[in-house]
Write a protein that holds these residues in place. Sequence first.
Motif, PDB file in Angstrom:
ATOM      1  N   GLY A 197     -35.824 -57.417 -37.140  1.00 58.59           N
ATOM      2  CA  GLY A 197     -37.099 -58.108 -37.299  1.00 58.59           C
ATOM      3  C   GLY A 197     -37.142 -59.512 -36.739  1.00 58.59           C
ATOM      4  N   GLY A 198     -37.312 -60.508 -37.635  1.00 58.77           N
ATOM      5  CA  GLY A 198     -37.542 -61.887 -37.212  1.00 58.77           C
ATOM      6  C   GLY A 198     -36.275 -62.692 -37.020  1.00 58.77           C
ATOM      7  N   PRO A 267     -42.757 -64.841 -28.175  1.00 61.37           N
ATOM      8  CA  PRO A 267     -44.195 -65.021 -28.024  1.00 61.37           C
ATOM      9  C   PRO A 267     -44.953 -63.707 -28.163  1.00 61.37           C
ATOM     10  N   ARG A 268     -46.263 -63.830 -28.328  1.00 58.06           N
ATOM     11  CA  ARG A 268     -47.140 -62.665 -28.223  1.00 58.06           C
ATOM     12  C   ARG A 268     -47.318 -62.393 -26.740  1.00 58.06           C
ATOM     13  N   MET A 269     -47.060 -61.181 -26.298  1.00 52.98           N
ATOM     14  CA  MET A 269     -47.061 -60.863 -24.862  1.00 52.98           C
ATOM     15  C   MET A 269     -48.351 -60.201 -24.394  1.00 52.98           C
ATOM     16  N   ARG A 289     -33.477 -56.998 -25.524  1.00 54.53           N
ATOM     17  CA  ARG A 289     -34.821 -57.322 -26.028  1.00 54.53           C
ATOM     18  C   ARG A 289     -35.257 -56.369 -27.135  1.00 54.53           C
ATOM     19  N   SER A 290     -36.064 -56.921 -28.048  1.00 53.98           N
ATOM     20  CA  SER A 290     -36.757 -56.126 -29.068  1.00 53.98           C
ATOM     21  C   SER A 290     -38.199 -56.606 -29.111  1.00 53.98           C
ATOM     22  N   ALA A 291     -39.140 -55.696 -29.226  1.00 58.36           N
ATOM     23  CA  ALA A 291     -40.555 -56.071 -29.281  1.00 58.36           C
ATOM     24  C   ALA A 291     -41.334 -55.032 -30.064  1.00 58.36           C
ATOM     25  N   ALA A 333     -49.010 -56.818 -28.362  1.00 59.30           N
ATOM     26  CA  ALA A 333     -47.551 -56.725 -28.419  1.00 59.30           C
ATOM     27  C   ALA A 333     -46.962 -58.115 -28.562  1.00 59.30           C
ATOM     28  N   ALA A 334     -45.814 -58.182 -29.224  1.00 58.00           N
ATOM     29  CA  ALA A 334     -45.145 -59.468 -29.429  1.00 58.00           C
ATOM     30  C   ALA A 334     -43.636 -59.274 -29.441  1.00 58.00           C
ATOM     31  N   ASN A 335     -42.946 -60.335 -29.106  1.00 62.85           N
ATOM     32  CA  ASN A 335     -41.498 -60.332 -29.050  1.00 62.85           C
ATOM     33  C   ASN A 335     -40.900 -60.412 -30.455  1.00 62.85           C
TER      34      ASN A 335
END
Length: 396
Positions: A197-198, A267-269, A289-291, A333-335
């Motif tokens: 998660g975060g 960021p929000r992508m 990467r995770s998103a 979508a967000a990172n």
Amino acid sequence: MNPESSLPSRSSVRRGETGKKRKSSPARKPSKKKPKRKRSGFFRTVARLLMVMIVLAGLCEIWMFFTPSGNRVLYLMADTLITTQHRHWAKYLIGQAELDRRVAAYQRQFEEMGEEKDTHTITLPPETGDADAAEQEEEKPKPLIEIEQISGKGYRGYVLTVNDPTKIRLGVPGKRGKGEKVSSMVARTGAVAGVNGGGFADPNWKGNGFKPIGVVISQGKLYYNGIGSKKSTQIVGIDKQGKMIAGKYTLNELKELGIQEAVTFQPRMIVNGKGQIKSQKEGWGIAPRSAMGQREDGAILFVIIDGRQPGYSTGASLYDVQQVMLEHGAVIAANLDGGSSTVLVTEGGEIVNKPSSEYGERYLPTAFLVFEHPEQADIPNIWEGLRPEDIDPGKK
């Protein structure tokens, strides 16, 4: 008298007085010495190789610093280092001043990417009881989760699709004082899948995984508050109806939105169906990467990409992840926290991908977990009564 008549004859010298032959001493064997030519030839070869290397290094430096294509590679290398625990190494490529400027510029860009108001809507599939018998016969119900392998230039990974977004809950560690591996969270709670998660405080990249960054919201309750009551933060989460929420919000705004599960990250992508990252140049280097994203039909998409493993998967940029999301129909979508935290786990705690951490799967404070029956999930607040300033993120 002939002077030569008084000299002994050759035969007398050879035979001696007795006339017997003397034994000749054995000839000395010549000492084996390494030919000087071979030794000098070796040194000449080494010297030539060094000269070639120096020339190539010089040409490479000229290319990287004085050509547009070289500059792109130079900053890609610097951005890749910035996303690792060796961020300070980037200064040897671009200098400390440029490193600081670049990090600050990315931070401003990420903040701006979270400003636009999200207006996307979702249409969840009807409940089984709401559809008539004919429709039920024609349409087979989708499985709760689907996993697809993906690959691109230099990377390999997975897309986890959760067809019912209301079955997602935010998992937290089971004990105070230390984070928990996602595989352990999945096995302990009986989840069918889990994704990291975060972010979290991680001094020297050896943190205990217990101190989150920003906020943690689970089952509609504020579990952790590291920003106060008035500040805003970039969050990634889901509301009570299953709609994904991502962007910059205050706690009051999140409450009004009916946020159900959320962590802080950026960021929000993608917002309103539009990609925010315009090119690879803005992709913030190559890394695992995770998103998280969402389609119009409500399905949640988790993109998991492995990295830092030459020969298997080097990693992807944020631009790469954004494009994967768009190709799979994401309208937002967000990172999420990537790097060595990146992990995809299925039922029973089985790890699907190949995490890059040299220490194995990392201990984390949060994970998005998928349940067949989320109402039965037991996720207590382990931070209750603790102040962020009292938590030591480096304590083992």
